[in-house]
Design a protein around this motif. Structure first.
Motif, short mmCIF file in Angstrom:
data_model
loop_
_atom_site.label_atom_id
_atom_site.label_comp_id
_atom_site.label_asym_id
_atom_site.label_seq_id
_atom_site.Cartn_x
_atom_site.Cartn_y
_atom_site.Cartn_z
N VAL A 286 0.86 -1.19 0.00
CA VAL A 286 0.00 0.00 0.00
C VAL A 286 0.90 1.25 0.00
CG1 VAL A 286 -1.73 1.31 1.29
CG2 VAL A 286 -1.88 -1.19 1.18
N LEU A 287 0.55 2.22 -0.80
CA LEU A 287 1.31 3.47 -0.86
C LEU A 287 0.79 4.43 0.21
CD1 LEU A 287 3.55 4.66 -2.73
CD2 LEU A 287 1.72 5.83 -3.96
N VAL A 288 1.69 5.10 0.91
CA VAL A 288 1.32 6.10 1.91
C VAL A 288 1.56 7.49 1.33
CG1 VAL A 288 1.76 7.01 4.22
CG2 VAL A 288 1.90 4.55 3.81
N VAL A 289 0.53 8.32 1.31
CA VAL A 289 0.65 9.71 0.87
C VAL A 289 0.62 10.59 2.11
CG1 VAL A 289 -0.27 11.54 -0.59
CG2 VAL A 289 -0.50 9.14 -1.30
N GLU A 290 1.74 11.22 2.42
CA GLU A 290 1.87 12.06 3.61
C GLU A 290 1.63 13.51 3.22
OE1 GLU A 290 5.23 13.09 7.03
OE2 GLU A 290 5.87 12.39 5.04
N ASP A 291 0.49 14.05 3.64
CA ASP A 291 0.17 15.45 3.39
C ASP A 291 0.72 16.28 4.54
OD1 ASP A 291 -0.88 17.93 2.85
OD2 ASP A 291 -2.99 17.30 2.89
N ASP A 292 1.83 16.95 4.29
CA ASP A 292 2.55 17.70 5.33
C ASP A 292 2.22 19.19 5.21
OD1 ASP A 292 4.39 17.25 7.47
OD2 ASP A 292 5.97 18.22 6.31
N TYR A 293 0.94 19.51 5.25
CA TYR A 293 0.44 20.79 4.76
C TYR A 293 0.84 22.00 5.61
CZ TYR A 293 -3.18 20.43 8.37
OH TYR A 293 -3.84 20.34 9.56
N ASP A 294 1.03 21.87 6.91
CA ASP A 294 1.37 23.06 7.71
C ASP A 294 2.37 22.74 8.81
OD1 ASP A 294 -0.12 21.77 9.60
OD2 ASP A 294 -1.60 23.34 9.90
N SER A 295 3.30 21.85 8.51
CA SER A 295 4.25 21.41 9.54
C SER A 295 5.16 22.53 10.02
CB SER A 295 5.10 20.25 9.00
OG SER A 295 5.84 20.66 7.86
N GLU A 296 5.27 23.63 9.25
CA GLU A 296 6.11 24.75 9.68
C GLU A 296 5.59 25.41 10.95
OE1 GLU A 296 4.72 24.46 6.73
OE2 GLU A 296 6.28 24.43 5.19
N PHE A 297 4.30 25.21 11.24
CA PHE A 297 3.68 25.96 12.34
C PHE A 297 3.19 25.00 13.42
CE2 PHE A 297 2.78 28.36 8.35
CZ PHE A 297 3.76 29.30 8.54
N ARG A 298 4.13 24.45 14.15
CA ARG A 298 3.80 23.62 15.31
C ARG A 298 3.99 24.46 16.56
NH1 ARG A 298 2.65 18.60 16.86
NH2 ARG A 298 3.55 17.76 18.77
N ALA A 385 14.85 34.52 2.74
CA ALA A 385 13.66 35.33 2.95
C ALA A 385 12.47 34.49 3.40
CB ALA A 385 13.30 36.08 1.66
N LEU A 386 12.36 33.27 2.87
CA LEU A 386 11.24 32.42 3.27
C LEU A 386 11.37 32.00 4.72
CD1 LEU A 386 8.65 31.01 2.33
CD2 LEU A 386 10.05 29.01 1.81
N ARG A 387 12.59 31.68 5.16
CA ARG A 387 12.78 31.30 6.56
C ARG A 387 12.44 32.46 7.49
NH1 ARG A 387 17.40 28.94 4.39
NH2 ARG A 387 18.75 30.59 5.18
N ARG A 388 12.84 33.67 7.11
CA ARG A 388 12.51 34.83 7.94
C ARG A 388 11.00 35.04 7.98
NH1 ARG A 388 17.01 36.81 5.03
NH2 ARG A 388 15.69 38.04 3.61
#
Length: 495
Positions: A286-298, A385-388
């Motif tokens: 079975v294939l696992v699709v990991e939707d990591d949609y907002d992991s930047e904001f924990r 710039a994206l990290r900031r």
């Protein structure tokens, strides 16, 4: 600035006092939108506090939406509290400074809609200087007499791979990164691959999804010819026992999960359960699709590694997007092929079935994100710039998360969920049907989403709650909308 802030007290108290001073001047109109603020050094000298105290106060006010802080520019007031109606000068002079403006009256209609529907980030934290520099760079890229690479511009794919190595715990080769027009297209590409694997026997590719879960993901699966199989979720994400039972009933081809922040109920899948899911998927094909949609904001606890970081069997497709980080209108995301997949640089016809199939689907569709957009994003990432920007958003969202939590502290009939990360919250309701509350709030000029809309139709699951996004509005607007929600939910009424 007046000298009404005492230098005494603890550092935390001093920060609160300085922030309260500036906030009060905005509220009473002494500071208006766009007004410059004193430098941290000069205000610290004037108030007799440490410069770090003023810096911390300004950062707090920036997170609350009162102040705009940009590197290399003067701090300025970002928002004012406009009265509900225009007061005559005589009324304004007669009203005590501590008294609020007179209300517009019970029959007044809201003059503006406060959109709290989830899934939209704040664009207020984007540095205009960095944004313009990125597009200038993209415009300066020489024109080429060729069609764009279906897998994406190498510059962006390289930056995505670098960012995943820094933030998500795994370092894929850039050749495994495929640029998409968002999460939905990534899921569609995977489903198309699964449909080819199933073959022409008439059976649709079956994808297990979280219930409740990501609506656009379900639509993408179905539009690509797949069938959705709902699986319940708990505090730790998808119920793996229920997943195995669903697989026993009807052979599954893939499972779509949001392990870092279950959408929309919140919660993170523990590492042990992630290992269990990867091992089971490998054993069952079975294939696992990991939707990591907002992991930047924990916002609570340490970041968990991406499921792809635990995959040594080549079964996880990692999916990410810039829509929750920058501007959804960019329509740009990406997927990372499973470990052991062929490189995008060659677009082969052989290799692991999943990787080769996704590459074939991507090649067949061609590029869906403009090269100029990809070059602009690559510049934002390569320059830092994206990290900031993400750091500014984290501070802003943590402040707004606290505002949401405090707004319903002690409220009867309302339980707040999903505040451990991301850009949204779920309010579970006891006193009023969610559909009625959504309608009432719409009449009051506040838009939210019904939690039941995230349930797979026909699954039999009934949920009573609303989902609200807290990222776009200023802290002032958010507080007002939350007061309206609390009142309409009956939380302020005695049972």
């Amino acid at each position: 600035m007046p000298d009404d802030a005492s230098p005494g007290g603890t550092p935390r108290t001093k920060v609160a006092r300085v922030a309260g001073l500036v906030r009060g001047m905005v509220h009473d109109g002494r500071l208006a939108e766009g007004d410059p603020l004193p430098s941290t050094r000069s205000l610290a000298t004037e108030l007799g506090v440490a410069r770090g105290t003023v810096t911390a106060a300004y950062e707090q006010l920036d997170g609350e939406g009162y102040v705009v802080l940009r590197h290399g520019t003067v701090p300025r007031v970002a928002a004012t509290l406009a009265p509900a109606r225009t007061e005559a000068p005589a009324e304004r002079a007669a009203r005590p400074r501590s008294a609020p403006p007179a209300p517009a009256g019970p029959t007044a209609r809201p003059t503006a809609v406060v959109d709290l529907e989830p899934g939209v980030p704040s664009v207020a934290a984007v540095s205009e200087r960095d944004w313009r520099a990125a597009w200038r760079h993209a415009a300066a890229v020489p024109l080429e007499a060729r069609y764009p690479d279906p897998a994406g511009e190498p510059a962006l794919r390289t930056q995505i791979a670098n960012q995943l190595a820094l933030s998500r715990g795994f370092a894929p080769d850039a050749g495994r990164v495929v640029v998409t027009s968002g999460t939905a297209e990534a899921i569609s590409l995977v489903t198309e691959t699964l449909a080819r694997r199933v073959g022409p026997g008439g059976r649709r590719a079956r994808v297990a999804v979280e219930n409740p879960g990501y609506r656009a993901g379900r639509r993408a699966i179905e539009s690509a010819g797949g069938a959705v199989v709902p699986v319940p979720v708990g505090d730790g994400g998808m119920d793996l026992a229920a997943l195995r039972a669903a697989h026993a009933r009807e052979r599954l081809d893939a499972v779509l999960v949001t392990p870092s922040h279950q959408y929309p109920l919140g919660g993170a899948m523990p590492v042990a359960r992630r290992h269990e899911l990867v091992a089971w998927a490998a054993a069952e094909g079975v294939l696992v699709v990991e939707d990591d949609y907002d992991s930047e904001f924990r916002h609570r606890g340490s970041p968990l590694p991406a499921m792809a970081a635990l995959d040594d069997r080549g079964v996880v497709v990692h999916v990410g997007s810039f829509s929750k980080v920058l501007d959804p209108r960019l329509r740009c995301g990406y997927l990372v092929l499973p470990a052991g997949s062929p490189s995008c640089n060659t677009l082969p016809d052989d290799g692991t079935p999943a990787g080769a199939g996704i590459l074939a689907a991507r090649s067949g569709r061609g590029a869906t994100v403009a090269s100029v957009t990809q070059h602009a994003l690559a510049h934002l990432m390569s320059t830092g710039a994206l990290r900031r920007h993400v750091a500014r958003c984290r501070r802003d969202y943590r402040t707004k998360r606290r505002i949401v939590s405090e707004a319903f502290d002690g409220a009867d009939g309302v339980q707040v969920r999903a505040l451990d990360g991301g850009l949204h919250a779920v309010l579970e309701l006891d006193r009023i049907p969610a559909a009625d509350l959504v309608a009432r709030l719409a009449d009051r000029g506040v838009r939210v989403a019904d939690l039941q809309d995230y349930v797979v139709p026909g699954s039999g699951l009934e949920l009573n709650g609303i989902v609200l996004g807290y990222a776009p509005p200023s802290a002032t607007v958010l507080r007002g909308a939350l007061r309206t929600i609390r009142a309409e939910a009956g939380s302020d009424r005695k049972p």
